[in-house]
Every structure is written in structure tokens, then in C-alpha cells.
Design an enzyme around this catalytic site. Sequence first.
Site, PDB file in Angstrom:
ATOM      1  N   LYS A  14       0.837  -1.213   0.000  1.00  0.00           N
ATOM      2  CA  LYS A  14       0.000   0.000   0.000  1.00  0.00           C
ATOM      3  C   LYS A  14       0.870   1.262   0.000  1.00  0.00           C
ATOM      4  O   LYS A  14       0.684   2.157  -0.811  1.00  0.00           O
ATOM      5  CB  LYS A  14      -0.938   0.033   1.229  1.00  0.00           C
ATOM      6  CG  LYS A  14      -1.888  -1.148   1.319  1.00  0.00           C
ATOM      7  CD  LYS A  14      -2.851  -1.027   2.487  1.00  0.00           C
ATOM      8  CE  LYS A  14      -2.184  -1.081   3.856  1.00  0.00           C
ATOM      9  NZ  LYS A  14      -1.519  -2.349   4.178  1.00  0.00           N
ATOM     10  N   ARG A  89     -10.086   0.873   8.565  1.00  0.00           N
ATOM     11  CA  ARG A  89      -9.640  -0.486   8.883  1.00  0.00           C
ATOM     12  C   ARG A  89     -10.621  -1.240   9.766  1.00  0.00           C
ATOM     13  O   ARG A  89     -10.370  -2.383  10.117  1.00  0.00           O
ATOM     14  CB  ARG A  89      -8.342  -0.370   9.668  1.00  0.00           C
ATOM     15  CG  ARG A  89      -7.120  -0.732   8.873  1.00  0.00           C
ATOM     16  CD  ARG A  89      -5.963  -0.259   9.705  1.00  0.00           C
ATOM     17  NE  ARG A  89      -4.877  -1.144   9.622  1.00  0.00           N
ATOM     18  CZ  ARG A  89      -3.704  -0.792   9.120  1.00  0.00           C
ATOM     19  NH1 ARG A  89      -3.536   0.402   8.617  1.00  0.00           N
ATOM     20  NH2 ARG A  89      -2.720  -1.633   9.133  1.00  0.00           N
ATOM     21  N   ARG A 123      11.395  -5.643   5.001  1.00  0.00           N
ATOM     22  CA  ARG A 123      11.182  -4.211   4.741  1.00  0.00           C
ATOM     23  C   ARG A 123      12.159  -3.358   5.530  1.00  0.00           C
ATOM     24  O   ARG A 123      12.483  -3.630   6.680  1.00  0.00           O
ATOM     25  CB  ARG A 123       9.756  -3.826   5.118  1.00  0.00           C
ATOM     26  CG  ARG A 123       9.553  -2.310   5.129  1.00  0.00           C
ATOM     27  CD  ARG A 123       8.128  -1.879   5.264  1.00  0.00           C
ATOM     28  NE  ARG A 123       7.389  -2.654   6.215  1.00  0.00           N
ATOM     29  CZ  ARG A 123       6.060  -2.755   6.222  1.00  0.00           C
ATOM     30  NH1 ARG A 123       5.365  -2.135   5.302  1.00  0.00           N
ATOM     31  NH2 ARG A 123       5.449  -3.469   7.123  1.00  0.00           N
ATOM     32  N   ARG A 156      11.107  -1.477  11.011  1.00  0.00           N
ATOM     33  CA  ARG A 156      10.017  -1.105  11.914  1.00  0.00           C
ATOM     34  C   ARG A 156       9.931  -2.097  13.065  1.00  0.00           C
ATOM     35  O   ARG A 156      10.124  -3.286  12.875  1.00  0.00           O
ATOM     36  CB  ARG A 156       8.686  -1.108  11.146  1.00  0.00           C
ATOM     37  CG  ARG A 156       8.393   0.209  10.479  1.00  0.00           C
ATOM     38  CD  ARG A 156       7.239   0.161   9.530  1.00  0.00           C
ATOM     39  NE  ARG A 156       6.036  -0.495  10.000  1.00  0.00           N
ATOM     40  CZ  ARG A 156       4.912  -0.572   9.292  1.00  0.00           C
ATOM     41  NH1 ARG A 156       4.848  -0.012   8.093  1.00  0.00           N
ATOM     42  NH2 ARG A 156       3.855  -1.182   9.759  1.00  0.00           N
ATOM     43  N   ARG A 167      -0.530  -9.045  13.161  1.00  0.00           N
ATOM     44  CA  ARG A 167      -1.175  -7.998  12.358  1.00  0.00           C
ATOM     45  C   ARG A 167      -2.021  -8.614  11.228  1.00  0.00           C
ATOM     46  O   ARG A 167      -3.088  -8.108  10.886  1.00  0.00           O
ATOM     47  CB  ARG A 167      -0.125  -7.047  11.780  1.00  0.00           C
ATOM     48  CG  ARG A 167       0.421  -6.094  12.844  1.00  0.00           C
ATOM     49  CD  ARG A 167       1.735  -5.439  12.435  1.00  0.00           C
ATOM     50  NE  ARG A 167       1.705  -4.826  11.142  1.00  0.00           N
ATOM     51  CZ  ARG A 167       2.756  -4.719  10.330  1.00  0.00           C
ATOM     52  NH1 ARG A 167       3.935  -5.162  10.717  1.00  0.00           N
ATOM     53  NH2 ARG A 167       2.636  -4.148   9.163  1.00  0.00           N
TER      54      ARG A 167
HETATM   55  P1  AP5 Z   1       4.726  -1.595   1.886  1.00  0.00           P
HETATM   56  O1  AP5 Z   1       4.440  -0.737   0.704  1.00  0.00           O
HETATM   57  O2  AP5 Z   1       5.456  -1.004   3.030  1.00  0.00           O
HETATM   58  O3  AP5 Z   1       3.354  -2.306   2.373  1.00  0.00           O
HETATM   59  P2  AP5 Z   1       2.095  -1.720   3.162  1.00  0.00           P
HETATM   60  O4  AP5 Z   1       0.893  -2.395   2.577  1.00  0.00           O
HETATM   61  O5  AP5 Z   1       2.132  -0.233   3.195  1.00  0.00           O
HETATM   62  O6  AP5 Z   1       2.395  -2.357   4.574  1.00  0.00           O
HETATM   63  P3  AP5 Z   1       2.261  -1.850   6.063  1.00  0.00           P
HETATM   64  O7  AP5 Z   1       2.845  -2.972   6.887  1.00  0.00           O
HETATM   65  O8  AP5 Z   1       2.818  -0.474   6.244  1.00  0.00           O
HETATM   66  O9  AP5 Z   1       0.750  -1.865   6.272  1.00  0.00           O
HETATM   67  P4  AP5 Z   1       0.082  -1.973   7.575  1.00  0.00           P
HETATM   68  O10 AP5 Z   1      -1.283  -1.760   7.069  1.00  0.00           O
HETATM   69  O11 AP5 Z   1       0.259  -3.161   8.410  1.00  0.00           O
HETATM   70  O12 AP5 Z   1       0.816  -0.891   8.489  1.00  0.00           O
HETATM   71  P5  AP5 Z   1       0.498   0.601   8.827  1.00  0.00           P
HETATM   72  O13 AP5 Z   1       1.760   1.349   8.795  1.00  0.00           O
HETATM   73  O14 AP5 Z   1      -0.653   1.101   8.030  1.00  0.00           O
HETATM   74  O15 AP5 Z   1       5.485  -2.901   1.340  1.00  0.00           O
HETATM   75  C1  AP5 Z   1       5.929  -3.918   2.210  1.00  0.00           C
HETATM   76  C2  AP5 Z   1       7.298  -4.442   1.741  1.00  0.00           C
HETATM   77  O16 AP5 Z   1       7.138  -5.160   0.511  1.00  0.00           O
HETATM   78  C3  AP5 Z   1       8.326  -3.333   1.458  1.00  0.00           C
HETATM   79  O17 AP5 Z   1       9.589  -3.787   1.841  1.00  0.00           O
HETATM   80  C4  AP5 Z   1       8.250  -3.147  -0.078  1.00  0.00           C
HETATM   81  O18 AP5 Z   1       9.486  -2.690  -0.608  1.00  0.00           O
HETATM   82  C5  AP5 Z   1       7.888  -4.535  -0.544  1.00  0.00           C
HETATM   83  N1  AP5 Z   1       7.003  -4.545  -1.710  1.00  0.00           N
HETATM   84  C6  AP5 Z   1       5.967  -3.709  -1.953  1.00  0.00           C
HETATM   85  N2  AP5 Z   1       5.344  -4.056  -3.096  1.00  0.00           N
HETATM   86  C7  AP5 Z   1       5.995  -5.152  -3.565  1.00  0.00           C
HETATM   87  C8  AP5 Z   1       5.808  -5.988  -4.727  1.00  0.00           C
HETATM   88  N3  AP5 Z   1       4.810  -5.755  -5.605  1.00  0.00           N
HETATM   89  N4  AP5 Z   1       6.682  -7.024  -4.894  1.00  0.00           N
HETATM   90  C9  AP5 Z   1       7.678  -7.266  -4.001  1.00  0.00           C
HETATM   91  N5  AP5 Z   1       7.902  -6.502  -2.893  1.00  0.00           N
HETATM   92  C10 AP5 Z   1       7.050  -5.462  -2.680  1.00  0.00           C
HETATM   93  O19 AP5 Z   1      -0.048   0.463  10.332  1.00  0.00           O
HETATM   94  C11 AP5 Z   1       0.830   0.154  11.403  1.00  0.00           C
HETATM   95  C12 AP5 Z   1       0.037   0.096  12.704  1.00  0.00           C
HETATM   96  O20 AP5 Z   1      -0.598   1.390  12.949  1.00  0.00           O
HETATM   97  C13 AP5 Z   1      -1.118  -0.898  12.751  1.00  0.00           C
HETATM   98  O21 AP5 Z   1      -0.678  -2.186  13.107  1.00  0.00           O
HETATM   99  C14 AP5 Z   1      -2.006  -0.254  13.842  1.00  0.00           C
HETATM  100  O22 AP5 Z   1      -1.483  -0.491  15.128  1.00  0.00           O
HETATM  101  C15 AP5 Z   1      -1.876   1.223  13.545  1.00  0.00           C
HETATM  102  N6  AP5 Z   1      -2.897   1.706  12.579  1.00  0.00           N
HETATM  103  C16 AP5 Z   1      -2.656   2.166  11.318  1.00  0.00           C
HETATM  104  N7  AP5 Z   1      -3.805   2.516  10.721  1.00  0.00           N
HETATM  105  C17 AP5 Z   1      -4.794   2.275  11.618  1.00  0.00           C
HETATM  106  C18 AP5 Z   1      -6.214   2.403  11.563  1.00  0.00           C
HETATM  107  N8  AP5 Z   1      -6.846   2.877  10.467  1.00  0.00           N
HETATM  108  N9  AP5 Z   1      -6.905   2.056  12.652  1.00  0.00           N
HETATM  109  C19 AP5 Z   1      -6.299   1.597  13.783  1.00  0.00           C
HETATM  110  N10 AP5 Z   1      -4.964   1.432  13.889  1.00  0.00           N
HETATM  111  C20 AP5 Z   1      -4.221   1.768  12.805  1.00  0.00           C
END
Ligand code: AP5
Length: 213
Positions: A14, A89, A123, A156, A167
Site C-alpha cells: 500500500k 480499517r 522491509r 520497523r 497484524r
Molecule cells: P509496503 O508498501 O510497506 O506495504 P504496506 O501495505 O504499506 O504495509 P504496512 O505494513 O505499512 O501496512 P500496515 O497496514 O500493516 O501498516 P500501517 O503502517 O498502516 O510494502 C511492504 C514491503 O514489501 C516493502 O519492503 C516493499 O518494498 C515490498 N514490496 C511492496 N510491493 C511489492 C511488490 N509488488 N513485490 C515485491 N515486494 C514489494 O499500520 C501500522 C500500525 O498502525 C497498525 O498495526 C495499527 O497499530 C496502527 N494503525 C494504522 N492505521 C490504523 C487504523 N486505520 N486504525 C487503527 N490502527 C491503525
Amino acid sequence: MMKLIIFGPPSAGKGTQAQRLSKKYGIPQVATGDLLREAVAKKTPLGVKIKSYLDTGKLGPDDLIVQLIRDRVSLADCKDGYLLDGFPRTMGQAKELDKMTQVDLVLNIAVDMEVLVERAVGRRICPKCAAVYHVKFNAPKTAGVCDKCGSSLIQRDDDKEETVRKRLKVYQEQTAPLIEHFKVKGNLVDIDGSKGIEDVFSQMTKAIDRLKK
Ligand code: AP5
């Protein structure tokens, strides 16, 4: 004016795609995870409240998250639209968003579970400019150094395998049911996230460009 959601499980890609789409279409990426990590790093009142949720892979309380989004999208840079990354979410968040605005398109990235674990564990992120890398799939030019701003990359805290699996479970239980909600609204497009970064980007831009016609 274009309002998009980039949706999918943890480490589906994402953030990677949101940064590229933001650049191509000139709308800001509004990423709850980045906003929350920034609050934790700065030890703001929100950061202090939310830290334990992030560390354990649990979702933060809806009221705090909805307020965070409300404040962020009311800033001037969001006047021509925005790209929500990581929000909504929960069903509660989705209902609040429906009250707030109408979203044009939800890009729903689907990827196999084991691939997601490998992507998360490998990552690396830039703590300064939030650029995202992977040690194998998207390596920086110099190992451990951000291509964009030269800062040292970090892993992270929630990218340890045990927390990643937690997660993913939280996603299945609380977030995946939103797919039905978006389908009923009729603005969901499925994206095959198992493909490479360029291919996924191209699937997304095609869906967005269809919308603009
Ligand atoms: P990346 O692009 O970083 O993936 P992502 O989908 O953004 O993953 P996140 O882990 O950041 O999502 P998340 O939803 O768990 O975490 P968030 O920060 O929102 O890609 C991942 C890896 O793969 C990278 O190394 C990249 O280079 C690689 N990659 C990407 N595309 C690829 C491809 N096509 N092929 C190969 N490799 C690829 O949330 C963190 C925490 O915040 C949550 O756990 C929660 O505690 C809190 N939080 C966030 N939002 C909310 C909400 N709305 N409500 C409540 N709590 C929340």
C-alpha cells in the site's frame, strides 16, 4: 478532485504504491501508519496513547484514528483530493468516513499470506522521509542508506515475524470484512499484488485513468 483508498493486508504494498500514485496524480498520501509513527517518535499526547497498539500489532481506538484523519484531510494540501492508505480499517471507521465524504475508488490489493510475511520481515524504511525499501525486492542503491535523502534505514518495530503474523490475524478479523462494504457501494477494484512493483502500479493507474474518463 479525486479521493482514493488503497486497501489491503499488512505489507501488501500500500505505502509503496501510494507514494508513487501521489507523485503521479499530485494528491497527498494520507497514511495512518506514518502519521501514528510520527506521533510516537515525537512523543505527542496521541503518540503516547497509541504506542502500545503499534508495538503489539493491535488497531488503535476508532475515535482517535477518525479524529486524526479528520484533522489531516482538512489541511489545505487535501483540497484537490487525497489518497487514504491504511484507513478505514474497521467497520466503525468505514461508517465515519461515509459520513465525512464520498470516495471515488478503492484499490484492493490481494497477496498470499506467506508472501506478506517475507515482504514485511525484509522491509526497511527511512525514518526521515518515510521511503520504503525491501532488502531483496526493492533494495536501495547503497545497502542501509535511503536513495532519496541519505538517512540510515531502519526496520520497523512491528516487522518482527511474530508481530507481523498478529497484524495479519487482526486484518483478517477486523479489516477484510470491509471488502463487502466497498463492494456494495460499487467502487472497489481488485489488484493482483503478487506481481512486481511496476506491474501493480500499472494495474492501479489503469483503474484510476478509467475513472477520469
Ligand atoms: P509496503 O508498501 O510497506 O506495504 P504496506 O501495505 O504499506 O504495509 P504496512 O505494513 O505499512 O501496512 P500496515 O497496514 O500493516 O501498516 P500501517 O503502517 O498502516 O510494502 C511492504 C514491503 O514489501 C516493502 O519492503 C516493499 O518494498 C515490498 N514490496 C511492496 N510491493 C511489492 C511488490 N509488488 N513485490 C515485491 N515486494 C514489494 O499500520 C501500522 C500500525 O498502525 C497498525 O498495526 C495499527 O497499530 C496502527 N494503525 C494504522 N492505521 C490504523 C487504523 N486505520 N486504525 C487503527 N490502527 C491503525
